[in-house]
Scaffold this motif. Structure first.
Motif, PDB file in Angstrom:
ATOM      1  N   GLY A 154       0.436  -1.132  -0.094  1.00 12.08           N
ATOM      2  CA  GLY A 154       0.514  -0.284   0.281  1.00 12.08           C
ATOM      3  C   GLY A 154       1.094   1.376  -0.241  1.00 12.08           C
ATOM      4  N   ARG A 155       0.551   2.287   0.141  1.00 13.00           N
ATOM      5  CA  ARG A 155       0.950   4.046   0.533  1.00 13.00           C
ATOM      6  C   ARG A 155       1.104   4.056   1.436  1.00 13.00           C
ATOM      7  NH1 ARG A 155      -0.542   6.130  -4.703  1.00 13.00           N
ATOM      8  NH2 ARG A 155       0.898   7.874  -3.822  1.00 13.00           N
ATOM      9  N   PRO A 156       1.910   5.059   1.714  1.00  8.22           N
ATOM     10  CA  PRO A 156       1.945   5.819   2.599  1.00  8.22           C
ATOM     11  C   PRO A 156       1.164   6.621   2.782  1.00  8.22           C
ATOM     12  CG  PRO A 156       3.906   6.731   1.737  1.00  8.22           C
ATOM     13  CD  PRO A 156       2.565   5.938   0.735  1.00  8.22           C
ATOM     14  N   ASP A 157       0.114   7.036   4.391  1.00 13.02           N
ATOM     15  CA  ASP A 157      -0.763   8.171   4.956  1.00 13.02           C
ATOM     16  C   ASP A 157      -2.217   8.135   4.038  1.00 13.02           C
ATOM     17  OD1 ASP A 157       1.602   9.069   5.914  1.00 13.02           O
ATOM     18  OD2 ASP A 157       2.444   9.731   4.880  1.00 13.02           O
ATOM     19  N   GLU A 158      -2.578   6.498   4.079  1.00 16.76           N
ATOM     20  CA  GLU A 158      -3.505   6.650   3.395  1.00 16.76           C
ATOM     21  C   GLU A 158      -5.060   6.945   4.421  1.00 16.76           C
ATOM     22  OE1 GLU A 158      -3.698   3.785  -0.350  1.00 16.76           O
ATOM     23  OE2 GLU A 158      -2.731   2.554   1.378  1.00 16.76           O
ATOM     24  N   SER A 159      -5.802   7.093   3.704  1.00 14.83           N
ATOM     25  CA  SER A 159      -7.196   6.859   4.610  1.00 14.83           C
ATOM     26  C   SER A 159      -8.121   5.867   3.784  1.00 14.83           C
ATOM     27  CB  SER A 159      -8.353   8.068   4.813  1.00 14.83           C
ATOM     28  OG  SER A 159      -8.920   7.796   3.894  1.00 14.83           O
ATOM     29  N   ARG A 160      -9.135   5.499   4.671  1.00 13.93           N
ATOM     30  CA  ARG A 160      -9.714   4.294   4.763  1.00 13.93           C
ATOM     31  C   ARG A 160     -11.005   5.231   4.945  1.00 13.93           C
ATOM     32  NH1 ARG A 160      -5.593   2.221   4.135  1.00 13.93           N
ATOM     33  NH2 ARG A 160      -4.612   0.528   5.029  1.00 13.93           N
ATOM     34  N   ARG A 161     -11.039   6.243   4.590  1.00 13.28           N
ATOM     35  CA  ARG A 161     -12.854   6.514   4.331  1.00 13.28           C
ATOM     36  C   ARG A 161     -13.557   5.879   3.231  1.00 13.28           C
ATOM     37  NH1 ARG A 161     -13.293  12.154   5.710  1.00 13.28           N
ATOM     38  NH2 ARG A 161     -14.326  12.325   3.865  1.00 13.28           N
ATOM     39  N   THR A 162     -13.168   5.612   2.276  1.00 12.94           N
ATOM     40  CA  THR A 162     -13.734   5.201   1.288  1.00 12.94           C
ATOM     41  C   THR A 162     -14.114   3.440   1.793  1.00 12.94           C
ATOM     42  OG1 THR A 162     -12.255   6.396  -0.492  1.00 12.94           O
ATOM     43  CG2 THR A 162     -13.982   4.413  -1.658  1.00 12.94           C
ATOM     44  N   SER A 163     -13.655   2.763   1.920  1.00 10.88           N
ATOM     45  CA  SER A 163     -13.567   1.663   2.795  1.00 10.88           C
ATOM     46  C   SER A 163     -14.918   1.563   3.318  1.00 10.88           C
ATOM     47  CB  SER A 163     -11.689   0.685   2.826  1.00 10.88           C
ATOM     48  OG  SER A 163     -11.461   0.151   1.521  1.00 10.88           O
ATOM     49  N   THR A 164     -14.622   2.441   4.672  1.00 10.83           N
ATOM     50  CA  THR A 164     -15.526   2.584   5.600  1.00 10.83           C
ATOM     51  C   THR A 164     -17.022   2.749   5.180  1.00 10.83           C
ATOM     52  OG1 THR A 164     -14.228   3.593   6.679  1.00 10.83           O
ATOM     53  CG2 THR A 164     -16.187   4.168   7.579  1.00 10.83           C
ATOM     54  N   GLU A 165     -17.237   3.117   3.744  1.00  9.95           N
ATOM     55  CA  GLU A 165     -18.046   3.624   2.934  1.00  9.95           C
ATOM     56  C   GLU A 165     -19.032   2.301   2.302  1.00  9.95           C
ATOM     57  OE1 GLU A 165     -20.725   6.528   3.214  1.00  9.95           O
ATOM     58  OE2 GLU A 165     -19.450   6.837   4.166  1.00  9.95           O
ATOM     59  N   ILE A 166     -17.670   1.897   1.911  1.00  7.10           N
ATOM     60  CA  ILE A 166     -18.114   0.191   1.211  1.00  7.10           C
ATOM     61  C   ILE A 166     -18.892  -0.525   1.419  1.00  7.10           C
ATOM     62  CG2 ILE A 166     -17.356  -1.640  -0.046  1.00  7.10           C
ATOM     63  CD1 ILE A 166     -15.263   0.610  -1.462  1.00  7.10           C
ATOM     64  N   ALA A 167     -18.152  -0.870   3.152  1.00 13.94           N
ATOM     65  CA  ALA A 167     -18.691  -1.480   4.179  1.00 13.94           C
ATOM     66  C   ALA A 167     -19.308  -1.192   4.848  1.00 13.94           C
ATOM     67  CB  ALA A 167     -17.526  -1.927   4.856  1.00 13.94           C
ATOM     68  N   ALA A 168     -20.097   0.295   4.316  1.00 17.10           N
ATOM     69  CA  ALA A 168     -21.198   0.513   4.557  1.00 17.10           C
ATOM     70  C   ALA A 168     -22.631   0.553   4.297  1.00 17.10           C
ATOM     71  CB  ALA A 168     -21.510   2.173   5.409  1.00 17.10           C
ATOM     72  N   TYR A 169     -21.797  -0.024   2.794  1.00 18.56           N
ATOM     73  CA  TYR A 169     -23.054  -0.698   1.940  1.00 18.56           C
ATOM     74  C   TYR A 169     -23.012  -2.101   2.084  1.00 18.56           C
ATOM     75  CZ  TYR A 169     -24.165   3.363  -0.675  1.00 18.56           C
ATOM     76  OH  TYR A 169     -23.915   5.063  -0.905  1.00 18.56           O
ATOM     77  N   GLY A 170     -22.345  -3.006   3.552  1.00 21.42           N
ATOM     78  CA  GLY A 170     -22.663  -3.876   2.832  1.00 21.42           C
ATOM     79  C   GLY A 170     -21.991  -4.968   2.496  1.00 21.42           C
ATOM     80  N   ARG A 171     -20.258  -4.220   1.513  1.00 22.31           N
ATOM     81  CA  ARG A 171     -20.226  -4.915   0.728  1.00 22.31           C
ATOM     82  C   ARG A 171     -18.463  -4.599   1.835  1.00 22.31           C
ATOM     83  NH1 ARG A 171     -23.026  -7.213  -3.448  1.00 22.31           N
ATOM     84  NH2 ARG A 171     -21.554  -6.796  -5.199  1.00 22.31           N
ATOM     85  N   GLY A 172     -17.491  -5.500   0.252  1.00 22.51           N
ATOM     86  CA  GLY A 172     -15.873  -5.474   0.254  1.00 22.51           C
ATOM     87  C   GLY A 172     -16.154  -6.392   1.870  1.00 22.51           C
ATOM     88  N   TRP A 173     -14.673  -6.736   1.796  1.00 15.57           N
ATOM     89  CA  TRP A 173     -14.607  -7.679   3.090  1.00 15.57           C
ATOM     90  C   TRP A 173     -14.152  -6.649   3.906  1.00 15.57           C
ATOM     91  CZ3 TRP A 173     -10.701 -10.723  -0.885  1.00 15.57           C
ATOM     92  CH2 TRP A 173     -11.532 -11.570  -2.199  1.00 15.57           C
ATOM     93  N   PRO A 174     -13.951  -6.999   5.093  1.00 12.96           N
ATOM     94  CA  PRO A 174     -14.130  -6.038   6.473  1.00 12.96           C
ATOM     95  C   PRO A 174     -13.278  -6.228   6.550  1.00 12.96           C
ATOM     96  CG  PRO A 174     -16.233  -7.939   7.323  1.00 12.96           C
ATOM     97  CD  PRO A 174     -15.830  -8.044   5.253  1.00 12.96           C
ATOM     98  N   TRP A 175     -12.393  -7.283   7.021  1.00 13.10           N
ATOM     99  CA  TRP A 175     -10.820  -7.525   6.899  1.00 13.10           C
ATOM    100  C   TRP A 175      -9.844  -7.485   5.485  1.00 13.10           C
ATOM    101  CZ3 TRP A 175      -9.581 -10.951   3.409  1.00 13.10           C
ATOM    102  CH2 TRP A 175     -10.797 -12.177   2.678  1.00 13.10           C
ATOM    103  N   PHE A 176     -10.295  -6.917   4.838  1.00  6.03           N
ATOM    104  CA  PHE A 176      -9.717  -6.989   3.424  1.00  6.03           C
ATOM    105  C   PHE A 176      -9.817  -4.732   3.096  1.00  6.03           C
ATOM    106  CE2 PHE A 176      -7.390  -6.403   0.164  1.00  6.03           C
ATOM    107  CZ  PHE A 176      -6.319  -6.809  -0.292  1.00  6.03           C
ATOM    108  N   THR A 177      -9.407  -3.597   3.759  1.00  9.72           N
ATOM    109  CA  THR A 177      -9.202  -3.202   3.341  1.00  9.72           C
ATOM    110  C   THR A 177      -8.128  -1.807   2.132  1.00  9.72           C
ATOM    111  OG1 THR A 177      -8.203  -1.750   5.175  1.00  9.72           O
ATOM    112  CG2 THR A 177     -10.535  -1.894   5.295  1.00  9.72           C
ATOM    113  N   LEU A 178      -9.244  -1.044   1.012  1.00  5.80           N
ATOM    114  CA  LEU A 178      -8.260  -0.186  -0.115  1.00  5.80           C
ATOM    115  C   LEU A 178      -8.301   1.006   0.612  1.00  5.80           C
ATOM    116  CD1 LEU A 178     -10.334  -1.845  -2.744  1.00  5.80           C
ATOM    117  CD2 LEU A 178      -8.337  -2.502  -1.933  1.00  5.80           C
ATOM    118  N   GLY A 179      -6.723   1.466   0.727  1.00  2.27           N
ATOM    119  CA  GLY A 179      -6.515   2.630   1.112  1.00  2.27           C
ATOM    120  C   GLY A 179      -6.570   4.027   0.266  1.00  2.27           C
ATOM    121  N   ASP A 180      -7.086   4.703   0.276  1.00  4.01           N
ATOM    122  CA  ASP A 180      -7.931   5.704  -0.665  1.00  4.01           C
ATOM    123  C   ASP A 180      -7.038   5.609  -1.627  1.00  4.01           C
ATOM    124  OD1 ASP A 180      -5.617   7.035   0.671  1.00  4.01           O
ATOM    125  OD2 ASP A 180      -7.116   8.508   0.646  1.00  4.01           O
ATOM    126  N   LEU A 181      -5.389   5.978  -1.575  1.00  4.15           N
ATOM    127  CA  LEU A 181      -4.619   6.179  -2.634  1.00  4.15           C
ATOM    128  C   LEU A 181      -4.225   4.810  -3.507  1.00  4.15           C
ATOM    129  CD1 LEU A 181      -1.996   8.664  -0.692  1.00  4.15           C
ATOM    130  CD2 LEU A 181      -3.684   9.274  -1.771  1.00  4.15           C
TER     131      LEU A 181
END
Lengths: 344, 344
Positions: free
Chosen positions: A72-99
């Motif tokens: 991954g990249r330095p100083d990433e946020s997980r904001r988009t991942s958290t939003e995807i999780a809010a839709y009940g999608r994605g894998w909660p144990w695998f987050t994608l950094g915003d960069l």
């Protein structure tokens, strides 16, 4: 004008190659390096194509890696991942950094538009300028799965789950009975891969996972044969030091295929190129061997006792410091690889 | 148990509907609202399906809108967009916020997996709970383009560019000769759309863009006919106050189809339902009319002079305050819509 080809997984292969490039910059500026990268960890997540090892190598060599976590990249946020999780999608144990996410979006767009993975990788590298030719092992999707020995969470015994779920969600701490690599048998090496092995002066197996990284690359039809046939010397660096994995959980993978977690056992698992097919089972299944692939195998100084065993198996060996503490100590390892390659 | 159906574009339709819901909560809690949303602004960007109007309505009614800009989410970063631009991809004039991006990723994943846009919209609304049934006008892609009158940047005279490029990049300040809606003629209304018009007690045309928002919805085959045939009253709210658009650049769109930017002209453009086909050309082309769609048309108090003209055209009209300053003033407009609907 030395031509060097590296068969790499993620963090270990990436960091080794960075040290190699520093060493070459100091001693052999006209050399060229091609890195053939495992794509067996690739996956679809939220409709995006994720290529963990390709990105780790690209970011590490291109100056965009998160040094602490190794991917991954330095100083990433997980904001988009958290939003995807809010839709009940994605894998909660695998987050994608915003960069990092931008890389997946661009690659997926290219793939959906008809580019091959090789072409998409070349496009992404135009930005990162990794200083090597970066090739996926194959343009066809190959996805490593593991078969569960027992039920866990929503999975039943005998179920196949994606390697990344086993690795990231379960930290490889649930028992599996085998690796199943979907798409592997019908895959072909990506353009340039066999040529990069054939035309090299030196092929390096860096301290990547011998089962699910290098083992997967070796199992792509044609690649093991190319390694056996090349005029290049083939030198490996042990990812096992003192009976445990330098990084990651290679021991869990070795257990699955019945190979001891030791520097000697892994070297002998790859096998000697001179063995004519009697040794060498190195691969993801542990049984696919058609002859070994190594001329030489570096072990750590603490594993000096392994040298004799390896040489008895037809593999030139030396015990040298193998901890990649920083770029400089890694360049020293690369120097040892170049040194031993001159002796075989 | 009043059934109300709203034909909405983005910001104007979204804000009006929010006021309507507040009014109904106070006066008619058993009522139900269906919002049929323009999808003509939808587009592919970086391989993601963007539906600007659906998202604006969903976020506005679900409490997730950026109030200041009227679209997107509050407090977003542009970090991922900036990364995509670093690869030389995307449109520099159209950035995706990091929170909003999750919506596009999830929707695209659903569409790629075989869901219809209706199904994807329903899925997204499970999170946002907008308090209405949100329907895209069509499940087929319809994309509004404009034809350039003259060359601009990399485009030649006569070129078609996506509406969003004209709207966002050029702020509608380059001349266009026509709207071309790719896919419109062969599109069909999404499931539930024609039924929502047929079975409603009241259909509302909120102060959305009469050309590229409501006009596009009306041009989906079958929708205008459903509006002509419904037993519901059809009441519109003028998006033009005192000769200019309340928000956005509707005047530029009206110019393209040769309709004056005035409250009366837009009402007469939609036409009277009682006209039997002689009036009513309301649509994106300005010539597709097969009879008008309005029973009543509210104009702003400053446009009181338009009332007589509209009533002469067979459209019941009243002049009332139409500025949507906040939810409360917007609820008052909705109250006027309900009031005039009882008179026709």
């Amino acid at each position: 004008m030395t031509k060097i080809t590296v068969l790499a997984g993620g963090v270990g292969g990436a960091r080794f190659t960075r040290g190699l490039l520093q060493e070459l910059a100091n001693t052999d500026a006209g050399s060229s390096v091609t890195v053939i990268v495992n794509t067996g960890d690739d996956m679809w997540l939220d409709g995006l194509r994720i290529c963990p090892d390709l990105d780790t190598v690209m970011y590490t060599l291109g100056g965009g890696i998160n040094e602490e976590q190794g991917w991954g990249r330095p100083d990433e946020s997980r904001r988009t991942s958290t939003e995807i999780a809010a839709y009940g999608r994605g894998w909660p144990w695998f987050t994608l950094g915003d960069l990092d996410l931008a890389t997946h979006i661009v690659r997926t767009d290219l793939l959906r538009s008809g580019s091959t993975l090789s072409e998409a990788t070349e496009f992404l590298c135009r930005r990162w300028q990794p200083g090597v030719t970066l090739l996926p092992m194959s343009d066809q999707p190959v996805e490593t799965h593991v078969r569960l020995a027992a039920a866990v969470d929503e999975h039943a015994a005998g179920d196949l789950i994606h390697f990344e779920e086993w690795w990231v969600r379960y930290r490889a701490h649930v028992e599996v009975t085998e690796f199943v690599q979907i798409g592997l048998e019908t895959s072909t090496a990506a353009p340039g891969v066999l040529e990069a092995i054939r035309d090299a002066d030196l092929v390096i197996l860096p301290p990547s996972n011998p089962v699910v990284s290098v083992g997967t690359i070796l199992a792509v039809p044609g690649i093991r044969e190319a390694l056996r046939a090349t005029r290049a010397r083939v030198v490996g660096v042990s990812p096992i030091i003192g009976g445990s994995a330098v990084r990651g959980m290679a021991d869990h993978c070795l257990n699955v295929i019945g190979v001891e977690t030791s520097a000697a056992a892994v070297g002998l698992h790859y096998g000697s190129r001179g063995s004519g097919g009697v040794s060498g089972t190195g691969g993801v299944s542990g049984t696919g061997g058609v002859g070994g692939v190594l001329d030489a195998w570096l072990v750590d100084e603490t594993d000096a006792a392994a040298v004799a065993e390896l040489e008895a198996g037809g593999i030139r060996s030396a015990a040298v410091p193998l901890w990649m503490r920083d770029v400089s100590s890694t360049a020293a390892i690369a120097r040892e690889v170049l040194a031993i390659s001159a002796l075989v």
